[in-house]
Design a protein around this motif. Structure first.
Motif, PDB file in Angstrom:
ATOM      1  N   VAL A   1       2.206 -10.933   2.451  1.00 33.86           N
ATOM      2  CA  VAL A   1       0.842 -10.822   1.919  1.00 33.86           C
ATOM      3  C   VAL A   1      -0.123 -10.674   3.081  1.00 33.86           C
ATOM      4  CG1 VAL A   1      -0.991 -11.989   0.624  1.00 33.86           C
ATOM      5  CG2 VAL A   1       1.384 -12.159  -0.153  1.00 33.86           C
TER       6      VAL A   1
ATOM      7  N   ASP B   1       8.051 -10.044  -8.658  1.00 34.91           N
ATOM      8  CA  ASP B   1       7.117  -9.042  -9.179  1.00 34.91           C
ATOM      9  C   ASP B   1       5.997  -9.615 -10.033  1.00 34.91           C
ATOM     10  OD1 ASP B   1       8.215  -5.896  -8.939  1.00 34.91           O
ATOM     11  OD2 ASP B   1       9.739  -7.426  -8.626  1.00 34.91           O
TER      12      ASP B   1
ATOM     13  N   LEU C   1       2.683 -10.114  -8.270  1.00 35.41           N
ATOM     14  CA  LEU C   1       1.940  -8.978  -7.708  1.00 35.41           C
ATOM     15  C   LEU C   1       0.582  -8.761  -8.387  1.00 35.41           C
ATOM     16  CD1 LEU C   1       4.847  -6.428  -7.120  1.00 35.41           C
ATOM     17  CD2 LEU C   1       3.574  -7.688  -5.374  1.00 35.41           C
ATOM     18  N   PRO C   2       0.484  -8.780  -9.734  1.00 35.97           N
ATOM     19  CA  PRO C   2      -0.834  -8.614 -10.354  1.00 35.97           C
ATOM     20  C   PRO C   2      -1.818  -9.726  -9.995  1.00 35.97           C
ATOM     21  CG  PRO C   2       0.918  -8.285 -11.958  1.00 35.97           C
ATOM     22  CD  PRO C   2       1.552  -8.863 -10.739  1.00 35.97           C
TER      23      PRO C   2
ATOM     24  N   CYS D   1      -3.179  -8.869  -6.586  1.00 35.54           N
ATOM     25  CA  CYS D   1      -4.128  -7.752  -6.713  1.00 35.54           C
ATOM     26  C   CYS D   1      -5.487  -8.224  -7.218  1.00 35.54           C
ATOM     27  CB  CYS D   1      -3.571  -6.696  -7.660  1.00 35.54           C
ATOM     28  SG  CYS D   1      -2.224  -5.721  -6.981  1.00 35.54           S
TER      29      CYS D   1
ATOM     30  N   GLU E   1      -3.369  -8.034  -0.300  1.00 37.33           N
ATOM     31  CA  GLU E   1      -2.377  -7.035  -0.684  1.00 37.33           C
ATOM     32  C   GLU E   1      -0.987  -7.613  -0.431  1.00 37.33           C
ATOM     33  OE1 GLU E   1      -3.190  -4.211  -2.077  1.00 37.33           O
ATOM     34  OE2 GLU E   1      -5.335  -4.070  -1.614  1.00 37.33           O
ATOM     35  N   ALA E   2       0.033  -6.989  -1.041  1.00 38.20           N
ATOM     36  CA  ALA E   2       1.388  -7.527  -0.930  1.00 38.20           C
ATOM     37  C   ALA E   2       2.425  -6.433  -0.732  1.00 38.20           C
ATOM     38  CB  ALA E   2       1.724  -8.344  -2.179  1.00 38.20           C
ATOM     39  N   TYR E   3       3.518  -6.814  -0.079  1.00 43.03           N
ATOM     40  CA  TYR E   3       4.680  -5.956   0.138  1.00 43.03           C
ATOM     41  C   TYR E   3       5.912  -6.798  -0.182  1.00 43.03           C
ATOM     42  CZ  TYR E   3       8.405  -3.777   2.996  1.00 43.03           C
ATOM     43  OH  TYR E   3       9.590  -3.242   3.450  1.00 43.03           O
TER      44      TYR E   3
ATOM     45  N   THR F   1       8.501  -2.593  -3.055  1.00 38.48           N
ATOM     46  CA  THR F   1       7.255  -2.173  -3.679  1.00 38.48           C
ATOM     47  C   THR F   1       6.103  -2.796  -2.918  1.00 38.48           C
ATOM     48  OG1 THR F   1       6.052  -1.973  -5.785  1.00 38.48           O
ATOM     49  CG2 THR F   1       7.069  -4.105  -5.319  1.00 38.48           C
ATOM     50  N   ASP F   2       4.897  -2.259  -3.080  1.00 50.63           N
ATOM     51  CA  ASP F   2       3.700  -2.863  -2.490  1.00 50.63           C
ATOM     52  C   ASP F   2       2.516  -2.580  -3.401  1.00 50.63           C
ATOM     53  OD1 ASP F   2       1.870  -0.563  -1.145  1.00 50.63           O
ATOM     54  OD2 ASP F   2       3.989  -0.024  -0.920  1.00 50.63           O
ATOM     55  N   THR F   3       1.404  -3.227  -3.111  1.00 44.14           N
ATOM     56  CA  THR F   3       0.244  -3.127  -3.987  1.00 44.14           C
ATOM     57  C   THR F   3      -0.684  -1.982  -3.647  1.00 44.14           C
ATOM     58  OG1 THR F   3      -0.819  -4.812  -2.611  1.00 44.14           O
ATOM     59  CG2 THR F   3       0.241  -5.574  -4.632  1.00 44.14           C
TER      60      THR F   3
END
Length: 261
Positions: A208, A228, A231-232, A235, A241-243, A252-254
């Motif tokens: 993050v 996962d 992640l929202p 956001c 932000e995240a990876y 995945t990332d944001t």
């Protein structure tokens, strides 16, 4: 004729490493025109702060104030003066993570370990900034805080270790703020699901980025535990932000992280 000795040029980048809190902290400084004794004193003060934090908040030292608090031997009012700040940071992190980070749900009682290292790194960095160091990076076991830029004028670059390849990087992130990474690939299953109080992880690696390392650290812990579904939530926190690298190796990332080419 008497000649004035030339003033030695300062190196564009200087470093220091310090063992504390069960890990190694690395300092990278851009001293600019700051006298050597000034930035050296600042690094010394920052390291003393890290050791003080370890002394106050260690869960391994049975005599630490935090260990005594967890056993009910002292009250919050008897804790170190910055304890109220740590609690407030933890309360904010619970809200931001939807409860996936919750120090009050840890086995044995209140345990801010998933946040306090990032909080300490940020405080150490502030010591350098207040001393007039033009730019710096402090890395505490994968929790990284920065300000300013490299001597080249480029942002700082932070490598994210690949979870299955010890000598490889999963990616490199450019940042002028903070990067926190959490996962079980180094320390084994130590991450706790606050809803079950049992070890759990839905990520091979969770990173993050954001303006404050304490919150980024907590959110990375939550992302590592729940994967996962966090992640929202990340956001929804402005500036973060995240990876994510999942256990099956997919990523995945944001969308807001700057990856170096």
């Amino acid at each position: 004729m008497t000649q004035t000795p030339a003033t030695p040029e300062l190196p564009p980048l200087v470093g220091h490493t310090e063992k504390a809190m069960g890990t190694v902290f690395s300092f990278s400084l851009v001293p600019g025109g700051l006298p050597q004794q000034v930035w050296r004193n600042a690094v010394t003060a920052a390291c003393l702060l890290l050791h003080e934090t370890d002394m106050h908040y260690s869960t391994w030292d049975g005599a630490s104030p935090l260990s005594r608090y967890r056993r009910g031997e002292v009250t919050a009012a008897q804790m170190p003066g910055d304890f109220a700040e740590v609690r407030a940071e933890c309360e904010a992190a619970i809200q931001a993570s939807g409860g996936w980070f919750d120090p009050w749900a840890m086995p044995g009682g209140f345990d801010p370990t998933g946040l306090v290292k990032g909080w300490a790194v940020e405080r150490a960095l502030a010591v350098l900034r207040d001393a007039g160091v033009p730019a710096a990076l402090v890395n505490g076991g994968g929790d990284v805080a920065t300000y300013g830029c490299l001597p080249s004028g480029h942002p700082w670059r932070v490598g994210i270790q690949h979870p299955w390849r010890p000598h490889a990087l999963a990616c490199v992130i450019e940042t002028t703020a903070c990067v926190a990474t959490s996962g079980s690939y180094e320390r084994g299953p130590h991450l706790i699901d606050p809803r079950t109080s049992r070890p759990a992880t839905m990520a091979a690696s969770a990173t993050v980025t954001g303006p404050h390392l304490a919150l980024a650290d907590a959110l990375a812990t939550a992302l590592a535990v729940a994967g996962d579904q966090v992640l929202p939530l990340i956001c929804a926190v402005p500036g973060y932000e995240a990876y994510l690298i999942r256990p099956d190796g997919t990523e995945t990332d944001t969308g807001g992280i700057t990856f170096a080419a």
